[in-house]
Scaffold this motif. Structure first.
Motif, short mmCIF file in Angstrom:
data_model
loop_
_atom_site.label_atom_id
_atom_site.label_comp_id
_atom_site.label_asym_id
_atom_site.label_seq_id
_atom_site.Cartn_x
_atom_site.Cartn_y
_atom_site.Cartn_z
N ARG A 49 0.83 -1.21 0.00
CA ARG A 49 0.00 0.00 0.00
C ARG A 49 0.86 1.26 0.00
O ARG A 49 0.53 2.25 -0.65
CB ARG A 49 -0.94 0.01 1.22
N ILE A 50 1.96 1.20 0.73
CA ILE A 50 2.86 2.37 0.78
C ILE A 50 3.47 2.61 -0.59
O ILE A 50 3.49 3.75 -1.09
CB ILE A 50 3.94 2.16 1.85
N LEU A 51 3.97 1.56 -1.21
CA LEU A 51 4.54 1.71 -2.55
C LEU A 51 3.50 2.25 -3.53
O LEU A 51 3.77 3.19 -4.30
CB LEU A 51 5.08 0.37 -3.05
N ASP A 52 2.32 1.66 -3.50
CA ASP A 52 1.25 2.11 -4.40
C ASP A 52 0.90 3.57 -4.14
O ASP A 52 0.68 4.36 -5.08
CB ASP A 52 0.00 1.25 -4.23
N GLY A 53 0.85 3.96 -2.85
CA GLY A 53 0.50 5.33 -2.51
C GLY A 53 1.53 6.34 -2.99
O GLY A 53 1.17 7.42 -3.47
N LEU A 54 2.79 5.99 -2.89
CA LEU A 54 3.85 6.89 -3.37
C LEU A 54 3.82 7.01 -4.89
O LEU A 54 4.04 8.09 -5.45
CB LEU A 54 5.22 6.38 -2.91
N GLU A 55 3.52 5.91 -5.55
CA GLU A 55 3.41 5.95 -7.01
C GLU A 55 2.21 6.77 -7.45
O GLU A 55 2.29 7.55 -8.41
CB GLU A 55 3.32 4.52 -7.56
N GLU A 56 1.09 6.61 -6.76
CA GLU A 56 -0.12 7.36 -7.11
C GLU A 56 0.08 8.86 -6.95
O GLU A 56 -0.55 9.66 -7.66
CB GLU A 56 -1.29 6.89 -6.24
#
Length: 267
Positions: free
Chosen positions: A203-210
């Motif tokens: 979720r953290i990786l996805d959030g930073l990418e978003e």
């Protein structure tokens, strides 16, 4: 292009395995593009113990040339605890004043209201602990005595904002992954083994990418960041993201030249 590094630091007995270094560059859009992420034990001449791993990290930083390096340990103390006129004199004398991490903690733990000894930047960034906290004091000692002091003494790097930037020199800034995640409302419990923790790291990786703060890592690097149970590799990437987005053009005030500043905000 300027190299960007994020360092998840440690002063533990096996620091070489817990210090992680994420390296890459900043894209034209401002996102951090991850190229590598390794533990300090993989650096030339390194080892598991901090006495080997920290000097290896210093040598690595000194040889970078033009670079930004974000490290997640306290770069200074509250102004009234420095006992020095300038930050540089504080950093160069720190190792003599506190010969080891335990002497550093002992100097503060018995003082009245020691738990409240926080810098202004700690309060602003909402860092989890003060510099001499039981969970952080070894990290603080090895960071200042082992990294900042040697680099400042040799003029091998610029410690910012305590020191003015210089072309061609690596610039070290203080970051805090926890503060960065808190600032964007994305701070799940992500350090540990098991599916829930792995999903949290995802979720953290996805959030930073978003948020366009992180370019999608390669499949192999993503796997590494998700599989590293302690979250150290991911913290190094978060540190690099904050470093890539830090605005170093803002002139520091007099207090920041002594106490430093935590760069934690991302767009």
């Amino acid at each position: 292009m300027t190299r960007i590094l994020g360092v998840d630091f440690s002063g533990a007995s096996d620091a070489g395995r817990k210090i992680w270094i994420a390296e890459g560059r900043r894209s034209a859009r401002g996102a951090f593009v991850l190229a590598s992420c390794i533990p300090a034990i993989d650096l030339p001449g390194s080892g598991a113990a901090p006495a080997s791993a920290v000097p290896a990290l210093v040598r690595h930083i000194a040889g970078l040339g033009a670079a930004r390096v974000g490290c997640d340990f306290p770069f200074s103390l509250p102004k009234n605890q420095l006992n020095a006129r300038t930050w540089r004199s504080f950093a160069l004398g720190y190792g003599e004043r506190y010969p080891d991490a335990d002497s550093f903690r002992a100097a503060f733990r018995t003082q009245p209201e020691a738990a409240e000894f926080k810098r202004l930047t700690d309060r602003t960034a909402k860092t989890p602990f003060n510099a001499h906290n039981l969970r952080l004091y070894r990290q603080t000692w090895w960071g200042i005595a082992g990294v900042l002091g040697p680099l400042a003494r040799k003029g091998a790097a610029i410690i910012h904002p305590q020191q003015a930037l210089r072309p061609g020199k690596p610039a070290l800034i203080e970051v805090c992954p926890a503060s960065t995640l808190k600032s964007i409302g994305l701070y799940p419990s992500y350090k540990g083994r098991g599916i829930p923790y792995r999903k949290a790291r995802q979720r953290i990786l996805d959030g930073l990418e978003e948020r366009d703060a992180l370019a999608a890592p390669s499949a192999s690097l993503r796997q590494l960041l998700l599989d590293n149970d302690g979250g150290d590799a991911l913290d190094a990437v978060i540190a690099a993201v904050a470093t890539a987005q830090a605005d170093l053009t803002v002139a520091p005030d007099a207090l920041q030249r002594l106490e430093g500043r935590v760069y934690y905000e991302i767009g």
